[in-house]
Motif scaffolding. Structure first.
Motif, mmCIF file in Angstrom:
data_model
loop_
_atom_site.group_PDB
_atom_site.id
_atom_site.type_symbol
_atom_site.label_atom_id
_atom_site.label_comp_id
_atom_site.label_asym_id
_atom_site.label_seq_id
_atom_site.Cartn_x
_atom_site.Cartn_y
_atom_site.Cartn_z
ATOM 1 N N VAL A 180 5.447 -4.998 -2.497
ATOM 2 C CA VAL A 180 6.244 -3.928 -3.092
ATOM 3 C C VAL A 180 6.349 -4.148 -4.596
ATOM 4 C CG1 VAL A 180 8.490 -2.781 -3.131
ATOM 5 C CG2 VAL A 180 7.563 -3.653 -0.964
ATOM 6 N N VAL A 181 6.131 -3.085 -5.361
ATOM 7 C CA VAL A 181 6.430 -3.110 -6.787
ATOM 8 C C VAL A 181 7.590 -2.159 -7.040
ATOM 9 C CG1 VAL A 181 4.064 -3.681 -7.428
ATOM 10 C CG2 VAL A 181 4.775 -1.287 -7.386
ATOM 11 N N PHE A 182 8.342 -2.446 -8.097
ATOM 12 C CA PHE A 182 9.535 -1.673 -8.398
ATOM 13 C C PHE A 182 9.406 -1.019 -9.765
ATOM 14 C CE2 PHE A 182 10.723 -5.014 -5.472
ATOM 15 C CZ PHE A 182 11.489 -4.348 -4.531
ATOM 16 N N SER B 25 11.339 2.264 -12.371
ATOM 17 C CA SER B 25 12.441 3.196 -12.585
ATOM 18 C C SER B 25 11.997 4.602 -12.207
ATOM 19 C CB SER B 25 12.852 3.157 -14.055
ATOM 20 O OG SER B 25 13.609 4.287 -14.402
ATOM 21 N N LYS B 26 12.930 5.430 -11.833
ATOM 22 C CA LYS B 26 12.605 6.833 -11.566
ATOM 23 C C LYS B 26 12.188 7.555 -12.843
ATOM 24 C CE LYS B 26 15.421 7.472 -7.410
ATOM 25 N NZ LYS B 26 16.561 8.189 -6.775
ATOM 26 N N GLN B 27 12.474 6.937 -13.997
ATOM 27 C CA GLN B 27 12.044 7.503 -15.269
ATOM 28 C C GLN B 27 10.651 7.026 -15.664
ATOM 29 O OE1 GLN B 27 15.457 6.323 -14.923
ATOM 30 N NE2 GLN B 27 15.727 8.498 -14.429
ATOM 31 N N ASN B 28 10.077 6.140 -14.871
ATOM 32 C CA ASN B 28 8.721 5.668 -15.140
ATOM 33 C C ASN B 28 7.758 6.844 -15.018
ATOM 34 O OD1 ASN B 28 5.997 4.463 -14.577
ATOM 35 N ND2 ASN B 28 7.146 2.555 -14.676
ATOM 36 N N PRO B 29 6.880 7.056 -15.990
ATOM 37 C CA PRO B 29 5.985 8.229 -15.936
ATOM 38 C C PRO B 29 5.078 8.241 -14.707
ATOM 39 C CG PRO B 29 5.356 6.699 -17.706
ATOM 40 C CD PRO B 29 6.696 6.262 -17.225
ATOM 41 N N ALA B 30 4.851 7.084 -14.090
ATOM 42 C CA ALA B 30 3.990 7.058 -12.908
ATOM 43 C C ALA B 30 4.710 7.536 -11.655
ATOM 44 C CB ALA B 30 3.468 5.640 -12.671
ATOM 45 N N TRP B 31 6.028 7.421 -11.627
ATOM 46 C CA TRP B 31 6.770 7.674 -10.397
ATOM 47 C C TRP B 31 6.599 9.118 -9.918
ATOM 48 C CZ3 TRP B 31 8.563 5.933 -6.137
ATOM 49 C CH2 TRP B 31 9.542 6.596 -5.419
ATOM 50 N N GLY B 32 6.797 10.051 -10.786
ATOM 51 C CA GLY B 32 6.703 11.448 -10.378
ATOM 52 C C GLY B 32 5.297 11.893 -10.065
ATOM 53 N N ALA B 33 4.300 11.163 -10.581
ATOM 54 C CA ALA B 33 2.908 11.560 -10.375
ATOM 55 C C ALA B 33 2.307 11.012 -9.089
ATOM 56 C CB ALA B 33 2.066 11.096 -11.570
ATOM 57 N N ASP C 264 -2.424 6.217 -0.406
ATOM 58 C CA ASP C 264 -2.345 4.807 -0.779
ATOM 59 C C ASP C 264 -2.143 4.686 -2.285
ATOM 60 O OD1 ASP C 264 -2.751 4.036 1.838
ATOM 61 O OD2 ASP C 264 -4.910 3.747 1.585
ATOM 62 N N THR C 265 -1.340 3.703 -2.681
ATOM 63 C CA THR C 265 -1.052 3.476 -4.090
ATOM 64 C C THR C 265 -1.614 2.127 -4.515
ATOM 65 O OG1 THR C 265 0.982 4.786 -3.962
ATOM 66 C CG2 THR C 265 0.773 3.268 -5.817
ATOM 67 N N TYR C 266 -2.169 2.084 -5.729
ATOM 68 C CA TYR C 266 -2.771 0.861 -6.241
ATOM 69 C C TYR C 266 -2.179 0.513 -7.595
ATOM 70 C CZ TYR C 266 -6.209 0.904 -2.513
ATOM 71 O OH TYR C 266 -6.813 0.861 -1.278
ATOM 72 N N LEU C 267 -1.969 -0.783 -7.778
ATOM 73 C CA LEU C 267 -1.609 -1.346 -9.066
ATOM 74 C C LEU C 267 -2.912 -1.752 -9.738
ATOM 75 C CD1 LEU C 267 0.529 -2.536 -11.071
ATOM 76 C CD2 LEU C 267 0.446 -4.630 -9.698
ATOM 77 N N VAL C 268 -3.170 -1.201 -10.934
ATOM 78 C CA VAL C 268 -4.480 -1.343 -11.571
ATOM 79 C C VAL C 268 -4.317 -1.938 -12.970
ATOM 80 C CG1 VAL C 268 -6.596 -0.143 -12.240
ATOM 81 C CG2 VAL C 268 -5.227 0.719 -10.323
ATOM 82 N N GLN D 110 -3.641 -3.004 -3.651
ATOM 83 C CA GLN D 110 -2.819 -2.002 -2.995
ATOM 84 C C GLN D 110 -1.369 -2.457 -2.963
ATOM 85 O OE1 GLN D 110 -4.214 -0.792 0.858
ATOM 86 N NE2 GLN D 110 -2.651 0.781 1.128
ATOM 87 N N VAL D 111 -0.459 -1.523 -3.222
ATOM 88 C CA VAL D 111 0.964 -1.843 -3.264
ATOM 89 C C VAL D 111 1.774 -0.715 -2.640
ATOM 90 C CG1 VAL D 111 0.781 -3.264 -5.348
ATOM 91 C CG2 VAL D 111 1.238 -0.797 -5.565
ATOM 92 N N LYS D 112 3.016 -1.005 -2.354
ATOM 93 C CA LYS D 112 4.016 0.002 -2.048
ATOM 94 C C LYS D 112 4.930 0.100 -3.255
ATOM 95 C CE LYS D 112 4.033 -1.104 2.899
ATOM 96 N NZ LYS D 112 4.848 -1.646 4.025
ATOM 97 N N VAL D 113 5.475 1.280 -3.501
ATOM 98 C CA VAL D 113 6.296 1.485 -4.691
ATOM 99 C C VAL D 113 7.709 1.861 -4.276
ATOM 100 C CG1 VAL D 113 6.543 2.731 -6.865
ATOM 101 C CG2 VAL D 113 4.266 2.272 -5.953
#
Length: 632
Positions: free
Chosen positions: A548-550, A552-560, A566-570, A577-580
């Protein structure tokens, strides 16, 4: 039976412990003035590690890519044969030792391989950047006694998450707050600091030096400078000229802290009463981490809070400062200058080494897991003969040709200090080692005696007694009580006397610009300490699924991000692969992942972190890694 012993894990609290061997229960020693009868959950459940089903308790030899059990004699005969051959070219031997095992007897492997003239490592994956910065400023590594924080009117905490790294320092902060001390924390957020803070200020990760410089700018503008303090410094005009040439608004903009919050921090330092400054180990894990520490120290100095009760700048001290060596008692071998390879880029260093590395010995360090660019280390370990001293089939042990199972804490004796407090503890053996596990000291003593050109150790008691001589510690008192207090001044640098030859303080004279963000990797990856486990000492059963990565809801990636994909940390080094998940009060560009996950389970962020050095102390700039989050 209840026996006094102590924790030897890589933690500054260095707790004195009471172990009930019948009930297999562990609690803090109530007679120890710092431990005060309680310990963290990492220590209190240590029998889970001792008794783990997957613990390696028999030597292992790899044949055709698979491990099989072996006797100690068979394993040692194989190791000694390889080692004797490699000793023809001592530099072809590489010894890697980490902070996973320290103490007077814990020096045995370093002493043995030093006597062989083997290659070693330099650089740091821990705290050497902040240590070097502090020594450049103060001349020596020291701080006020941790208990002195109870005398502070206010505490300014630069990012130390005491809920995860030091429950005894946290207890002191809670006690101080009950007595009226206020606490202000400056950090990127996403941590447990709200639990013990009256005010939290969110800062862009890695820019603490600019915030400290902005507060110094306010001191200059107010003319609020103590002539006595300035007279105890070597280079105040250089710092003043540097700060004079800077724009307050630009400093605020760089660290992304509002001018009103900077003015508030100035008020906290400038108001009557003394201010203790606590510096996290995270602020130094950036490309300019040393500068971060130095500017925070400078602010503590200029504000008149060095050399006084209730003040001080707390980074850390050396856990071995009161313990001497016994190397001069060892017979055989010689102590020649050793070749050094950079630890945080060890894969590349091994591949380019001339003469080549033919034999690697690793103890006290899950190095494959803990350094950046892990895959490079795996590749570099493929050719040499590798011996790993470890009790679990972790990422480093998997690369071994021979695994030797060590006795763990509570199964072996040692003596260890703290990098926080002023006590030296006796770490008594209270239970027998499991299976065929042996104490490290016994392993190295046996190994040295088997060599064609032997290197022989004294007995362990002689080594302990010799190591205690440096601080004139009574062996009998230590054995009887389980701990001894070593005298260090409660207030470091009293009367503004510093460790440099002229007795004066040194300020930083440069403020480097923050590296530009790569627009393709606009976020910043912070691989922070876990509260549940120490570094990579994570049971395999707890590593299922994507980490899991954490944000903020204000992070520009969160809304996108599309939660159905599947989500990846790059990073430029690769992807995982990660969960957010989201967390409140976290800087909008920060991405937090908890450190220590194993590479073989896809949990280790170091696989995609580039080896980068800090500005001093040859440290590792883990937190300067740019990244992004994307769906695939």
């Amino acid at each position: 039976m209840t026996i006094i012993t102590a924790c030897t894990m890589d933690c500054g609290d260095a707790c004195s412990l009471l172990v009930d061997t019948d009930k297999k229960s562990i609690k803090g020693n109530p007679k120890h003035p710092f431990t005060k009868g309680f310990c963290c959950k990492k220590g209190s459940r240590y029998f889970e590690r001792l008794d783990a089903e997957d613990r390696i308790v028999t030597p292992q030899i790899k044949e055709n890519g698979e491990f099989r059990e072996a006797s100690w004699d068979e394993a040692m005969d194989l190791v000694v044969a390889k080692l004797d051959t490699a000793r023809a070219v001592p530099k072809s031997i590489l010894h890697i030792h980490g902070h996973g095992y320290r103490g007077i007897l814990g020096k045995a492997s370093d002493i043995l391989f030093n006597k062989m003239g083997a290659s070693t490592t330099y650089g740091a994956v821990c705290d050497d950047t902040g240590i070097t910065a502090s020594i450049r400023d103060f001349g020596v590594l020291n701080h006020n006694a941790p208990e002195d924080i109870l005398n502070a009117s206010r505490v300014i905490n630069w990012g130390r998450d005491l809920t995860r790294c030091s429950i005894h320092q946290l207890a002191l902060i809670h006690k101080a707050r009950k007595n009226g001390t206020e606490v202000l924390t400056i950090s990127p957020g996403g941590d447990g600091t709200a639990e013990f803070s009256d005010v939290n200020v969110v800062i862009r990760p890695g820019t603490d030096r600019f915030l400290a410089a902005a507060v110094l700018k306010l001191y200059l503008e107010a003319g609020d400078l103590n002539p006595w303090v300035l007279n105890r410094t070597f280079n105040w005009p250089a710092l003043r000229g540097l700060i004079d040439g800077m724009s307050f608004n630009e400093l605020c903009s760089t660290c992304e802290v509002s001018s009103s919050d900077v003015e508030m921090i100035y008020d906290w330092y400038a108001d009557t009463g003394n201010v203790a400054t606590v510096i996290s180990w995270g602020v130094q894990r950036h490309v300019f981490g040393g500068e971060n520490v130095r500017f925070i120290n400078a602010l503590a100095m200029i504000s008149g809070n060095i050399g006084v009760p209730g003040g001080g700048a707390y980074f850390n001290v050396s856990s071995g400062r009161d313990l001497g060596t016994w190397e001069h008692l060892v017979k055989g071998g010689s102590s020649a200058k050793r070749r050094e390879l950079l630890i945080q880029n060890i894969g590349a260093e091994i591949r380019k080494a001339t003469p080549p590395i033919e034999f690697i010995w690793v103890d006290g360090h899950n190095i494959v897991n803990q350094v950046p660019d892990c895959l490079s280390v795996v590749e570099a370990f493929a050719k040499p003969f590798v011996v790993v001293v470890d009790g679990f089939m972790n990422d480093t042990a998997m690369q071994a040709d021979v695994i030797l199972p060590p006795a763990f804490m509570f199964e072996r004796e040692d003596v260890l200090g703290s990098f926080v407090h002023n006590y030296v503890n006796h770490c008594a053996a209270v239970v027998k080692p499991r299976g065929q596990c042996r104490s490290d000291f016994d392993v190295y003593s046996d190994l040295g005696s088997r060599l064609a050109a032997p290197i022989t150790f004294p007995d362990s008691e002689t080594c302990i007694r010799e190591g205690l001589k440096q601080a004139d510690i009574s062996y009998d008192e230590l054995m009887e009580n389980g701990f001894v207090k070593v005298h260090h001044p409660s207030v470091a640098f009293e009367n503004m006397q510093f460790g440099h030859l002229d007795g004066l303080y040194r300020f930083p004279e440069e403020l480097h610009p923050e590296p530009q963000r790569d627009p393709d990797y606009p976020l910043q990856l912070l691989s922070l300490v876990s509260g549940k486990y120490l570094h990579s000492q994570i049971p395999e059963k707890d590593q299922a699924g994507a980490p899991v990565v954490f944000v903020s809801k204000q992070n520009p990636a969160w809304g996108a991000l599309n939660p159905a994909m599947d989500t990846y940390l790059v990073t430029p080094e690769g992807a995982m692969q990660v969960k957010v998940d989201t967390v409140e009060e976290l800087h909008h560009r920060a991405v937090i992942i908890r450190r220590g996950g194993w590479m073989k389970y896809g949990q280790n962020a170091n696989v995609i972190i580039k080896p980068m050095m800090t500005d001093m102390g040859d440290g590792t700039a883990y937190y300067s890694q740019g990244c992004r989050l994307e769906n695939r």
